[in-house]
Design a protein around this motif. Structure first.
Motif: not given
Length: 481
Positions: A448-468
């Motif tokens: 999925l694309p993320l909305p502008p300015g959004a950040a994603a995290f996995d179930r453990y609260g770790d940031p999910i790296a990626g290009s949007g």
């Protein structure tokens, strides 16, 4: 650790959704710190990536567009056998636990013999633990259970109902308990009368930790007689502490259908007998089973409800509304994903279950949800910690869920995502943005694309790296914006 006795197998055969309610093991090892955020103790299967959708999530309104509601109490809880540093109390506080359910007051051991005036053996109560819980700011849900031999309606059944001519003695006992433990330094406010009372005594051991006010021969499975007890217990408790909250003993609540699935009629019996005016909230239990493969969970007795909880809540709300008690708050005082074997996949599924089930608890408006249990048991490998206090994957997921969802308000189901995506949107109580919990509802993995300015995290609260972009499969993902 309390081991299930052989007669408990009868109940398991009749009801796959039965709650655990056992006592946790007393650890002997020195507590260890929680796992670092980057630790991954078990390997995860590689997801199958579905084609990238072009649909973007629906833009959310400005957080300042609506007035902010007052903060609500956290929904996060757990059940402990007792409280103390050797039970990992520090880890519970780090994880964001607010509700603490304790099997605190065994009547049969506090008042084993009836005397005039009554003689209560308060030394059997874990008073030090109750003090520590209060000092830590935890809200205790105290279970009162077990009928002394001299008061048993079903001779030999300590988990069973109280004889009618001993109900007044029970009321007197409750007054003494609330007078002593509702006051400082203990501050107990929530009193749960029994644990899974909608179980027949013939299905469990004499002093079963769950049950057993049920009556298989009764049309309402014993609920009317439980209401008779409430008519004595409720005013007794309120006479000492008008602010006290009285909860029904956590209902097993087997499938609301015919045949042997009759325990749901217990609550209807309570309501038919006028018991609705004599409790402040309904405690119930909802367990789900690991389905044998990553992403699979549910119960055959509650189909189309993978975590089981939404179906049980719908049943309870409809029944309460039918009798004029739609406003009664609900507490899920036992929730977990059960693992018949401690496989790596199942333990990881427990971690995937946690964000979803707590997001559902908030969306359903539950007052509290207690994860069963704090320390791992032999029973279906439940627990957030191993007996030596080593955190399981579920602990890390619980801690992350509490960090994202403690100070939010439910807004609605997520919108604007592909049909295979489910989840909820929550508004931060400080008005500074939103949190979404997303998971795959169709079994596929979605890129999925993320909305502008959004950040994603996995179930453990770790940031999910990626290009949007973010991959969403059966493992829930947090999206903040």
């Amino acid at each position: 650790m309390r081991r299930k006795r052989r007669s408990l197998l009868l109940l398991i055969l009749l009801s796959l959704s039965v709650g655990g309610c056992g006592a946790n093991a007393t650890p002997t090892a020195t507590p260890v710190p929680s796992l670092p955020p980057t630790a991954t103790p078990y390997p995860l299967p590689a997801p199958t990536i579905a084609p990238s959708p072009t649909l973007l999530p629906t833009p959310l309104p400005s957080p300042t567009a609506m007035p902010l509601p007052p903060p609500r109490r956290p929904v996060f809880g757990t059940q402990m056998n007792r409280v103390g540093a050797d039970q990992g109390l520090d880890l519970a506080l780090q994880a964001g636990v607010y509700w603490l359910r304790l099997a605190a007051f065994p009547w049969d051991r506090i008042e084993p013999v009836r005397t005039d005036p009554p003689a209560y053996h308060w030394e059997v109560v874990d008073e030090a633990g109750l003090r520590q819980a209060a000092e830590a700011g935890l809200q205790v849900i105290a279970i009162v259970q077990f009928t002394p031999e001299w008061a048993q309606k079903v001779p030999g059944s300590a988990c069973g109902p109280i004889r009618e001519d001993s109900l007044a003695a029970f009321g007197q006992f409750l007054q003494a308990v609330v007078r002593r433990y509702g006051a400082p330094p203990y501050h107990v406010r929530y009193w749960e009368l029994g644990n899974e009372p909608d179980v027949d005594p013939g299905l469990v051991p004499p002093r079963s930790v769950f049950g057993c006010w049920g009556d298989q021969a009764d049309e309402n499975y014993g609920g009317r007689y439980y209401a008779q007890m409430l008519r004595v217990a409720y005013p007794a408790i309120k006479s000492i502490d008008p602010q006290a909250q009285v909860l029904l003993g956590g209902l097993l609540l087997d499938r609301p259908a015919g045949g042997q699935d009759s325990s749901p009629r217990f609550l209807e019996g309570v309501l038919q007998a006028g018991g609705g005016d004599y409790f402040d909230g309904v405690s119930f239990h909802a367990y789900s089973y690991y389905g044998g493969a990553p992403g699979l969970m549910g119960s055959p007795k509650w189909p189309d409800s993978p975590t089981v909880m939404p179906a049980k809540v719908a049943f309870l709300r409809e029944l309460l509304a039918r009798y004029g008690y739609a406003d009664k708050p609900l507490f899920n005082t036992e929730a977990a994903l059960l693992c018949r074997q401690a496989s790596a996949d199942c333990l990881e599924m427990q971690a995937a279950y946690l964000p979803r089930v707590y997001a559902e608890a908030l969306a359903l408006g539950l007052e509290g949800q207690v994860y069963y249990a704090w320390i791992n048991e032999n029973w279906n490998h439940v627990g957030l910690l191993l007996p030596d206090l080593t955190p399981k994957p579920a602990y890390r997921a619980y801690r992350a869920a509490a960090s994202f969802l403690t100070t939010v308000r439910y807004q609605g189901q997520v919108a604007g995502y592909p049909p295979g995506i489910a989840g909820y949107t929550f508004r931060r109580e400080d008005g500074k943005g939103y949190v979404e919990v997303l998971w795959s509802a169709d079994g596929a993995a979605h890129d999925l694309p993320l909305p502008p300015g959004a950040a994603a995290f996995d179930r453990y609260g770790d940031p999910i790296a990626g290009s949007g972009r973010v991959v969403v499969d059966f493992n829930p993902v947090y999206v903040t914006r």
